[in-house]
Scaffold this active site. Sequence first.
Site, PDB file in Angstrom:
ATOM      1  NE  ARG A  82     -21.295   1.114  25.394  1.00  0.00           N
ATOM      2  CZ  ARG A  82     -22.351   1.132  26.210  1.00  0.00           C
ATOM      3  NH1 ARG A  82     -23.559   1.070  25.700  1.00  0.00           N
ATOM      4  NH2 ARG A  82     -22.205   1.180  27.513  1.00  0.00           N
ATOM      5  CG  ASP A 119     -34.884  -4.573  29.815  1.00  0.00           C
ATOM      6  OD1 ASP A 119     -35.826  -5.346  29.940  1.00  0.00           O
ATOM      7  OD2 ASP A 119     -33.710  -4.929  29.957  1.00  0.00           O
ATOM      8  CG  PHE A 145     -27.905 -10.189  27.632  1.00  0.00           C
ATOM      9  CD1 PHE A 145     -28.288  -9.531  28.786  1.00  0.00           C
ATOM     10  CD2 PHE A 145     -26.738  -9.797  26.991  1.00  0.00           C
ATOM     11  CE1 PHE A 145     -27.507  -8.502  29.303  1.00  0.00           C
ATOM     12  CE2 PHE A 145     -25.952  -8.774  27.495  1.00  0.00           C
ATOM     13  CZ  PHE A 145     -26.337  -8.136  28.654  1.00  0.00           C
ATOM     14  CE  LYS A 169     -34.446  -7.764  26.131  1.00  0.00           C
ATOM     15  NZ  LYS A 169     -33.392  -8.100  27.125  1.00  0.00           N
ATOM     16  CD  GLU A 201     -32.871   4.975  26.263  1.00  0.00           C
ATOM     17  OE1 GLU A 201     -31.943   4.356  25.687  1.00  0.00           O
ATOM     18  OE2 GLU A 201     -32.902   5.141  27.488  1.00  0.00           O
ATOM     19  CG  ASP A 202     -29.856   1.488  23.667  1.00  0.00           C
ATOM     20  OD1 ASP A 202     -30.572   2.099  24.486  1.00  0.00           O
ATOM     21  OD2 ASP A 202     -28.866   0.832  24.025  1.00  0.00           O
TER      22      ASP A 202
END
Length: 178
Positions: free
Chosen positions: A164, A102, A151, A130, A98-99
């Site tokens: 991206r 959250d 963000f 995060k 995953e990037d």
Amino acid sequence: MENDVGEVLISQEQIREKTKELGRRIAQDYEGKNPLLICVLKGGLMFLADLMREIHMPLEIDFMAVSSYGDATESSGVVRILMDLERNIRGRHVLIVEDIIDTGRTLNYIIENLHTRGPASIKVCTLLDKPARRLLDIPLDYVGFEIPDRFVIGYGLDFGEIYRNLPFVGVLKPELYS
Ligand code: PRP
């Protein structure tokens, strides 16, 4: 596009170093196991492409695309599979790539879903974590960077599908999204 970045949070060089380190650890941990790396699209694409080049052993890759209903900056927790894996994962050692994690809702859904398919193991590798936003406590096996609640865009992460392709992780100028 670069002008929209208020600050570079993680540079290309930092990502490169961290990816090498993670690749080494993963190769050690999965020795002889022919792991299946599952890239969660679209955000995980760039990380997978770099990470897999740093894992010097036989491995396979597959892709999954999910979407969580919600607004542009927050997921709702209702997740839907847009594109499923090509391969059967029964008996496989699966590593989800995953990037960013959250709230954890997307990952939670993916793990629960994959569990029903009978893999030998499921682990998670995320470039960014995060923790301040976490709603579901999910153990993360490999984490690149813990980041503050800001963000972020770039290196796979988008805002309105743009940014991206930035080679670093940056923070969008607040006036562009507030
Ligand atoms: C992002 C990211 C994770 C998810 C994390 O994907 O790639 O999959 O959000 O958020 P969560 O922990 O709050 O669930 P997104 O839904 O934005 O899709 P994308 O990867 O196609 O941009």
